[in-house]
Design a protein around this motif. Structure first.
Motif, PDB file in Angstrom:
ATOM      1  N   ILE A 154      -6.686   8.167  -5.330  1.00  0.00           N
ATOM      2  CA  ILE A 154      -5.822   7.322  -4.498  1.00  0.00           C
ATOM      3  C   ILE A 154      -5.631   5.946  -5.129  1.00  0.00           C
ATOM      4  O   ILE A 154      -4.510   5.407  -5.178  1.00  0.00           O
ATOM      5  CB  ILE A 154      -6.425   7.193  -3.085  1.00  0.00           C
ATOM      6  CG1 ILE A 154      -6.380   8.546  -2.369  1.00  0.00           C
ATOM      7  CG2 ILE A 154      -5.680   6.133  -2.271  1.00  0.00           C
ATOM      8  CD1 ILE A 154      -7.180   8.585  -1.089  1.00  0.00           C
ATOM      9  N   GLU A 155      -6.701   5.367  -5.652  1.00  0.00           N
ATOM     10  CA  GLU A 155      -6.616   4.035  -6.262  1.00  0.00           C
ATOM     11  C   GLU A 155      -5.647   4.024  -7.445  1.00  0.00           C
ATOM     12  O   GLU A 155      -4.788   3.119  -7.561  1.00  0.00           O
ATOM     13  CB  GLU A 155      -8.007   3.597  -6.708  1.00  0.00           C
ATOM     14  CG  GLU A 155      -8.019   2.230  -7.394  1.00  0.00           C
ATOM     15  CD  GLU A 155      -9.385   1.859  -7.931  1.00  0.00           C
ATOM     16  OE1 GLU A 155      -9.486   0.825  -8.641  1.00  0.00           O
ATOM     17  OE2 GLU A 155     -10.360   2.599  -7.667  1.00  0.00           O
ATOM     18  N   ASP A 190      -1.959   4.836  -6.330  1.00  0.00           N
ATOM     19  CA  ASP A 190      -1.370   3.680  -5.642  1.00  0.00           C
ATOM     20  C   ASP A 190      -0.742   2.705  -6.636  1.00  0.00           C
ATOM     21  O   ASP A 190       0.357   2.180  -6.412  1.00  0.00           O
ATOM     22  CB  ASP A 190      -2.450   2.945  -4.831  1.00  0.00           C
ATOM     23  CG  ASP A 190      -2.530   3.435  -3.400  1.00  0.00           C
ATOM     24  OD1 ASP A 190      -1.560   4.047  -2.943  1.00  0.00           O
ATOM     25  OD2 ASP A 190      -3.572   3.204  -2.758  1.00  0.00           O
ATOM     26  N   SER A 191      -1.453   2.460  -7.743  1.00  0.00           N
ATOM     27  CA  SER A 191      -0.922   1.554  -8.770  1.00  0.00           C
ATOM     28  C   SER A 191       0.380   2.086  -9.350  1.00  0.00           C
ATOM     29  O   SER A 191       1.328   1.329  -9.612  1.00  0.00           O
ATOM     30  CB  SER A 191      -1.957   1.358  -9.875  1.00  0.00           C
ATOM     31  OG  SER A 191      -3.135   0.752  -9.378  1.00  0.00           O
ATOM     32  N   THR A 235       2.324   8.351   4.353  1.00  0.00           N
ATOM     33  CA  THR A 235       2.781   8.344   2.961  1.00  0.00           C
ATOM     34  C   THR A 235       4.008   9.230   2.795  1.00  0.00           C
ATOM     35  O   THR A 235       4.952   8.880   2.066  1.00  0.00           O
ATOM     36  CB  THR A 235       1.652   8.830   2.032  1.00  0.00           C
ATOM     37  OG1 THR A 235       0.558   7.888   2.098  1.00  0.00           O
ATOM     38  CG2 THR A 235       2.122   8.935   0.593  1.00  0.00           C
ATOM     39  N   ARG A 262      -2.954   8.810   7.534  1.00  0.00           N
ATOM     40  CA  ARG A 262      -2.433   8.033   6.410  1.00  0.00           C
ATOM     41  C   ARG A 262      -1.594   8.914   5.497  1.00  0.00           C
ATOM     42  O   ARG A 262      -0.570   8.470   4.961  1.00  0.00           O
ATOM     43  CB  ARG A 262      -3.588   7.406   5.638  1.00  0.00           C
ATOM     44  CG  ARG A 262      -3.133   6.513   4.487  1.00  0.00           C
ATOM     45  CD  ARG A 262      -4.316   5.959   3.712  1.00  0.00           C
ATOM     46  NE  ARG A 262      -3.879   5.176   2.557  1.00  0.00           N
ATOM     47  CZ  ARG A 262      -4.691   4.707   1.615  1.00  0.00           C
ATOM     48  NH1 ARG A 262      -6.015   4.932   1.702  1.00  0.00           N
ATOM     49  NH2 ARG A 262      -4.225   3.997   0.604  1.00  0.00           N
ATOM     50  N   GLU A 273      -5.391  11.643   0.321  1.00  0.00           N
ATOM     51  CA  GLU A 273      -5.712  10.873   1.531  1.00  0.00           C
ATOM     52  C   GLU A 273      -6.236  11.794   2.634  1.00  0.00           C
ATOM     53  O   GLU A 273      -7.201  11.458   3.337  1.00  0.00           O
ATOM     54  CB  GLU A 273      -4.469  10.114   1.997  1.00  0.00           C
ATOM     55  CG  GLU A 273      -4.110   8.958   1.071  1.00  0.00           C
ATOM     56  CD  GLU A 273      -2.718   8.412   1.323  1.00  0.00           C
ATOM     57  OE1 GLU A 273      -2.445   7.272   0.886  1.00  0.00           O
ATOM     58  OE2 GLU A 273      -1.884   9.126   1.935  1.00  0.00           O
ATOM     59  N   ARG A 284       3.214   1.625  -6.659  1.00  0.00           N
ATOM     60  CA  ARG A 284       3.651   0.229  -6.522  1.00  0.00           C
ATOM     61  C   ARG A 284       4.524  -0.198  -7.696  1.00  0.00           C
ATOM     62  O   ARG A 284       5.564  -0.843  -7.510  1.00  0.00           O
ATOM     63  CB  ARG A 284       2.435  -0.682  -6.410  1.00  0.00           C
ATOM     64  CG  ARG A 284       1.698  -0.574  -5.072  1.00  0.00           C
ATOM     65  CD  ARG A 284       0.768  -1.783  -4.870  1.00  0.00           C
ATOM     66  NE  ARG A 284      -0.195  -1.900  -5.966  1.00  0.00           N
ATOM     67  CZ  ARG A 284      -1.402  -1.334  -5.964  1.00  0.00           C
ATOM     68  NH1 ARG A 284      -1.768  -0.577  -4.933  1.00  0.00           N
ATOM     69  NH2 ARG A 284      -2.228  -1.503  -6.973  1.00  0.00           N
ATOM     70  N   ARG A 326      -0.832  11.855  -3.748  1.00  0.00           N
ATOM     71  CA  ARG A 326      -1.654  10.856  -3.070  1.00  0.00           C
ATOM     72  C   ARG A 326      -1.883  11.252  -1.611  1.00  0.00           C
ATOM     73  O   ARG A 326      -2.987  11.102  -1.075  1.00  0.00           O
ATOM     74  CB  ARG A 326      -0.997   9.477  -3.129  1.00  0.00           C
ATOM     75  CG  ARG A 326      -1.920   8.357  -2.619  1.00  0.00           C
ATOM     76  CD  ARG A 326      -1.211   7.016  -2.551  1.00  0.00           C
ATOM     77  NE  ARG A 326      -0.286   6.930  -1.424  1.00  0.00           N
ATOM     78  CZ  ARG A 326       0.386   5.835  -1.094  1.00  0.00           C
ATOM     79  NH1 ARG A 326       0.258   4.738  -1.836  1.00  0.00           N
ATOM     80  NH2 ARG A 326       1.213   5.823  -0.068  1.00  0.00           N
ATOM     81  N   MET A 363       3.578  10.642  -4.966  1.00  0.00           N
ATOM     82  CA  MET A 363       3.377  10.340  -3.551  1.00  0.00           C
ATOM     83  C   MET A 363       2.844  11.564  -2.807  1.00  0.00           C
ATOM     84  O   MET A 363       1.985  11.433  -1.910  1.00  0.00           O
ATOM     85  CB  MET A 363       4.682   9.828  -2.928  1.00  0.00           C
ATOM     86  CG  MET A 363       5.194   8.535  -3.555  1.00  0.00           C
ATOM     87  SD  MET A 363       6.667   7.858  -2.757  1.00  0.00           S
ATOM     88  CE  MET A 363       5.937   7.066  -1.313  1.00  0.00           C
TER      89      MET A 363
END
Length: 741
Positions: free
Chosen positions: A660-661, A664-665, A704, A700, A692, A668, A688, A685
């Motif tokens: 996930i970390e 996420d980058s 997403t 969550r 989650e 973004r 991820r 997506m």
């Protein structure tokens, strides 16, 4: 010369033993004359009895002569010289089963305890002179290296004796009649009736049942094809290739691997480099086949998965769950799949893509889809219209053999073009001719193909392109949706800044089961696919700054070849020292393989993983850092099956929080238009969201997916694309709800 001793005279009276030459015995015509005399001429009882006795004796002598007369020995087979320093392995293919009327050979040089390959030759359609006791073959050879002495003469005695003894072959190379005198002579001993010999190491995952044999008479087959029991070695033996099983097969225990029985490319790659005991970084007649359960893509029934680099085509897998069963139809499917996947290891392409080989090979009927070959797809079989195609038509006509051109390759292809670990898959001695990608004179396919991407890439940036297949027919068209180059229906030619054109060859090739047909019409006018083409079997394809031209070709369900317009991209020069350092960290072979696999825990790729980690640590703010993060996030999202060198299988569990970390980058950066392409963004997506949910936060994950729908509503005005994104989001939500109960 064979002789007999006969203690009885023709009149039945005992006589001293005499010696008769076989060739001197009375001939069958004389037996017929005596028989006629005994039955038609007026004779007394004593004369008639004497003639009948002579007939009996003559028939006995004739039968003995026929049984003991020397039988001309076939000259077909493999011969090898024992010259000090140099060695010739000769293949003679002018008689026996399906002769291709060729003579070929490979040259090797010995130095101390090492032997190195030098080159190969082939004589196509040699002149054949058959004289009493000897066969002579000669003609102009085609060599893999420059040579002045192109005239080849092979002399092979027809050995006498019972049984016929293997003969020696004398091979002379000269400049021909205009310059008499041999410049090189080799004397070769007979080695084998097979033209080549391969060691096959086969292992299986617990729960699978490896194929043994199939009786071709169990189900309808062509009346001209004899019924016989075929194993995989027997099928190749009929093609003139000996397949020897190397040692006892291993059964791989999966008890420690967890519930996931599906294999992906990264796991297969790791399994081969750890588990193939015969594997070496060298061209060798050795291949590994894994009988696995199933692939992550349920349509895949087999794959050639050895990775790119100098030594390829050494490993393949078949997926048991797609072909399992003990009934005749299942056994027949297993035989074809096993032989088909090993055919790729011998550098045989699918029947419908042989024109994309290097050098190109002629296609069979209907663009190759009409080939009756192990290398065609059963479900894609389509002879020229109006003949009916499909599986039933294929099996009714398939004689369980390779085509003539495939035989020529297997038996007489130059050493490096055929041997496992030799030239890359599909590669021979020439470069791709861009005329293969020329526009057709007539195009009634009703389909259009587009290849697109950013116009510029940073040096070292993974080159990802988007493929769009749409219909140009208002009535709609039905075809298949295989737009991934590793499936064999989509090819991309790359012309680099120096003008050299190469065909993109993915590190792995998949063989599919099923048609996966789609309908392109007003409701769904197009389908899309994102492809990473920066790295393949020949390494990095974008190694120098400058302008590149790309063109794609799609082979549709009916055999139509649909071409994209030429697409141009520019790879920019590094602008700063950091750009140069980043490119160096991004462009190694191991890094390229990790981008292709979207990560791996294989120890053989540890240097590549270390370089990508350094890239994230030292250059976290660089625009290209998004790609190592994508690889790391995708890899952390998988339960990785690890087959170790000691033949134990375990699973390294996914790390949802790390995944996930990193993802996420990526998301973004992409939302700020400095990340990945749209198709990859959607995949990221969805991945991820699954992580989650696995981390215990299904709500969550649903948010997403709602975010993904909103993002692509802003990014595309196409109603069909928006509907497809919404459908993908709903599927993930349903899976999350189901798994969280």
């Amino acid at each position: 010369m064979a002789v007999i001793t006969d203690p009885t005279s023709l009149d039945g009276q005992a006589q001293p033993p005499q010696v008769y030459e076989i060739e001197d015995l009375i001939r069958p015509s004389e037996v017929e004359q005596l028989s006629e005399a005994a039955s038609t001429r007026p004779q007394g009882p004593e004369q008639t009895a004497q003639l009948q006795a002579q007939v009996v004796q003559l028939e006995a002598h004739t039968a003995l002569r026929d049984a003991t007369a020397p039988v001309p020995r076939l000259v077909r087979g493999r011969y090898r010289s024992t010259d000090a320093g140099h060695q010739l392995e000769l293949r003679v293919d002018v008689d026996g089963l399906r002769p291709t009327m060729r003579v070929s050979g490979d040259f090797f040089q010995t130095s101390g305890a090492t032997t190195s390959y030098v080159g190969s030759f082939v004589v196509e359609a040699p002149a054949i002179t058959s004289e009493p006791g000897v066969v002579k073959l000669e003609g102009q050879g085609r060599f893999s290296f420059p040579v002045a002495s192109r005239h080849v003469r092979v002399t092979i005695p027809r050995a006498a004796g019972l049984p016929p003894r293997p003969a020696m072959a004398t091979v002379q190379f000269s400049a021909g009649a205009a310059a008499p005198g041999a410049t090189a002579t080799f004397v070769c001993s007979f080695v084998s009736p097979h033209f080549r010999s391969v060691q096959l190491e086969q292992d299986s995952v617990a729960g699978t049942v490896p194929f043994l044999s199939y009786d071709t008479g169990s189900l309808p087959q062509p009346p001209t094809s004899p019924s016989r029991t075929l194993t995989v070695p027997k099928a190749y033996q009929e093609a003139g290739v000996e397949v020897q099983m190397a040692g006892a097969p291993n059964i791989i225990d999966t008890s420690a691997a967890g519930p996931n029985a599906k294999w992906d490319e990264a796991e297969l790659h790791n399994a081969m480099v750890n588990h193939f005991s015969l594997w070496r970084d060298a061209p060798l007649w050795q291949v590994w086949q894994l009988v696995a359960t199933s692939h992550v893509d349920p349509l895949v029934r087999g794959i050639m998965f050895d990775f790119s680099g100098a030594f390829q085509r050494q490993g393949c897998a078949v997926f048991h769950d797609n072909i399992k069963g003990s009934d005749p139809a299942s056994q027949r499917a297993q035989l074809r799949t096993y032989v088909h996947e090993l055919g790729h290891a011998f550098n045989l392409l699918h029947s419908f893509e042989k024109n994309l080989g290097d050098p190109p090979q002629p296609l069979g009927p209907n663009g190759g889809f009409g080939d009756l070959s192990w290398m065609n797809y059963v479900q894609k079989f389509q002879p020229p219209p109006p003949a009916i195609g499909g599986p039933a038509a294929y099996w009714a006509a398939f004689p369980f053999q390779f085509t003539e051109n495939e035989l020529i390759h297997l038996r007489h292809g130059f050493f490096r073009d055929v041997v496992m670990g030799g030239k890359p898959f599909g590669r021979g001695a020439a470069e791709v001719d861009m005329d293969l990608f020329a526009d057709p004179v007539i195009d009634n396919s009703g389909l259009a193909l587009e290849l697109r991407s950013d116009n510029t890439f940073r040096f070292g940036q993974p080159v990802v392109v988007e493929l769009k297949l749409s219909t140009s027919d208002l009535r709609g068209r039905t075809t298949h949706g295989h737009l991934d180059p590793k499936d064999g229906f989509l090819s991309i030619a790359i012309c680099d800044p120096s003008g050299e054109t190469k065909l993109y060859r993915p590190p792995m090739r998949r063989c599919l089961d099923g048609d996966a047909e789609i309908r392109l019409d007003a409701e769904r006018p197009a389908i899309y696919k994102s492809c990473y083409i920066g790295y393949g079997k020949e390494g990095q394809y974008f190694q120098q700054p400058g302008r590149y031209q790309l063109r794609a070709q799609y082979v549709s369900s009916d055999g139509s070849r649909v071409l994209s317009p030429i697409h141009q991209v520019t790879v920019r020069m590094p602008r700063t020292d950091d750009d140069e350092n980043v490119a160096e960290l991004m462009m190694g072979d191991e890094q390229g393989m990790l981008f292709y696999l979207l990560g791996s825990h294989s120890e053989t790729l540890s240097s590549g993983n270390a370089a990508l980690e350094e890239m994230i640590d030292r250059y976290s703010d660089h625009p290209l850092a998004v790609y190592p993060r994508l690889v790391k996030g995708a890899n952390a999202a998988r339960d990785f099956k690890y087959l170790s060198a000691d033949k134990t299988l375990s699973t390294r569990a996914a790390n949802p929080h790390e995944s996930i970390e990193q993802l996420d980058s990526v998301i973004r950066a992409s939302l700020e238009d400095r990340g990945v392409d749209n198709i990859t963004l959607g995949w990221t997506m969805r991945r991820r969201a699954r992580m989650e949910a696995r981390a215990g936060d299904p709500e969550r994950a649903r948010r997403t997916m709602d975010q993904m729908v909103e993002v692509f509503r802003r990014r595309t005005s196409s109603p069909s694309v928006q509907r497809y994104i919404e459908m993908q989001a709903e599927r993930v939500k349903e899976a999350v709800t189901r798994e969280s109960r």
